[in-house]
Write an enzyme that holds these catalytic residues in place. Sequence first.
Site, mmCIF file in Angstrom:
data_model
loop_
_atom_site.group_PDB
_atom_site.id
_atom_site.type_symbol
_atom_site.label_atom_id
_atom_site.label_comp_id
_atom_site.label_asym_id
_atom_site.label_seq_id
_atom_site.Cartn_x
_atom_site.Cartn_y
_atom_site.Cartn_z
ATOM 1 N N ARG A 34 0.832 -1.204 0.000
ATOM 2 C CA ARG A 34 0.000 0.000 0.000
ATOM 3 C C ARG A 34 0.866 1.253 0.000
ATOM 4 N NH1 ARG A 34 -5.122 -0.068 0.996
ATOM 5 N NH2 ARG A 34 -4.967 -2.016 2.180
ATOM 6 N N GLU B 175 0.596 -7.684 -4.074
ATOM 7 C CA GLU B 175 -0.662 -6.926 -4.141
ATOM 8 C C GLU B 175 -0.382 -5.432 -4.017
ATOM 9 O OE1 GLU B 175 -4.126 -5.830 -0.968
ATOM 10 O OE2 GLU B 175 -3.388 -7.897 -0.942
ATOM 11 N N THR C 181 -7.761 -3.752 -2.338
ATOM 12 C CA THR C 181 -8.779 -2.705 -2.185
ATOM 13 C C THR C 181 -9.569 -2.545 -3.485
ATOM 14 O OG1 THR C 181 -7.148 -1.606 -0.756
ATOM 15 C CG2 THR C 181 -9.225 -0.462 -1.087
ATOM 16 N N LYS D 63 -9.917 -13.938 2.618
ATOM 17 C CA LYS D 63 -9.074 -13.054 3.412
ATOM 18 C C LYS D 63 -9.832 -12.727 4.701
ATOM 19 C CE LYS D 63 -7.753 -8.134 3.158
ATOM 20 N NZ LYS D 63 -7.580 -6.982 2.234
ATOM 21 N N GLY E 46 -2.274 -6.835 11.187
ATOM 22 C CA GLY E 46 -1.559 -7.045 12.434
ATOM 23 C C GLY E 46 -0.710 -8.299 12.485
ATOM 24 N N GLY F 104 1.160 -6.424 5.519
ATOM 25 C CA GLY F 104 1.073 -5.036 5.081
ATOM 26 C C GLY F 104 2.187 -4.159 5.609
ATOM 27 N N SER F 105 1.845 -3.268 6.520
ATOM 28 C CA SER F 105 2.786 -2.231 6.952
ATOM 29 C C SER F 105 4.000 -2.777 7.688
ATOM 30 C CB SER F 105 2.069 -1.202 7.829
ATOM 31 O OG SER F 105 1.500 -1.814 8.973
#
Length: 214
Positions: free
Chosen positions: A23, A46, A74, A134, A164, A184-185
Amino acid sequence: MTTTPQEKFEAAMRELPLVAILRGLTPAEAADVGDAIVESGFRLLEVPLNSPKPYASITLMRTRFPQALVGAGTVLDVQQVRYVHAAGGELVVSPNCNAEVIAEAVRLGMVCLPGVMTPTEAFGALAAGATGLKLFPAELASPAVVKALLAVLPHGTPLMPVGGITPANMAEWRAAGAAGFGIGSALYKPGKQASAVRADARKFVAAFTGATPV
């Protein structure tokens, strides 16, 4: 040699079922960040559509990493599915369960992983043709939720918690039956250098495989 999106997905699920959620990635970063992740072993990439010029990044990575399953996250409507496909994307990931989005992805031969939280959403997604599920956001769930869902879902349904997930907590989710994860992050966020992305990617791979990070 895996060629179809489904074959790529099945191979990744056998070897390293981790989705890199990039992202905020820009086209200028796509090659270097992609290299860092793919060289670490990831084969599921992704680019969320709320990133800058996501379709350009998807096209770049699809060309650079033909062995990987590259697509978008998204994805919220049918037109976006078509844009992802036109950009060369083979993977559609959504935060929600939209039967029309799933059906269009299936029609175009793409792998589709919609977001679900409840049995109703999970069965609805599978009825629409979803490739896997998901579990999102995983922060609202637990390994116990994974175990409960898998007790009623068709045997072999890929259920992948997203949200998380860290190298430290993957084991408990896997013990409950999680087939893989979206990362993700903890793996990538805007401005993170490719070298740091590579180091964290290797930590995730090591945690999943039980190997020592190189």
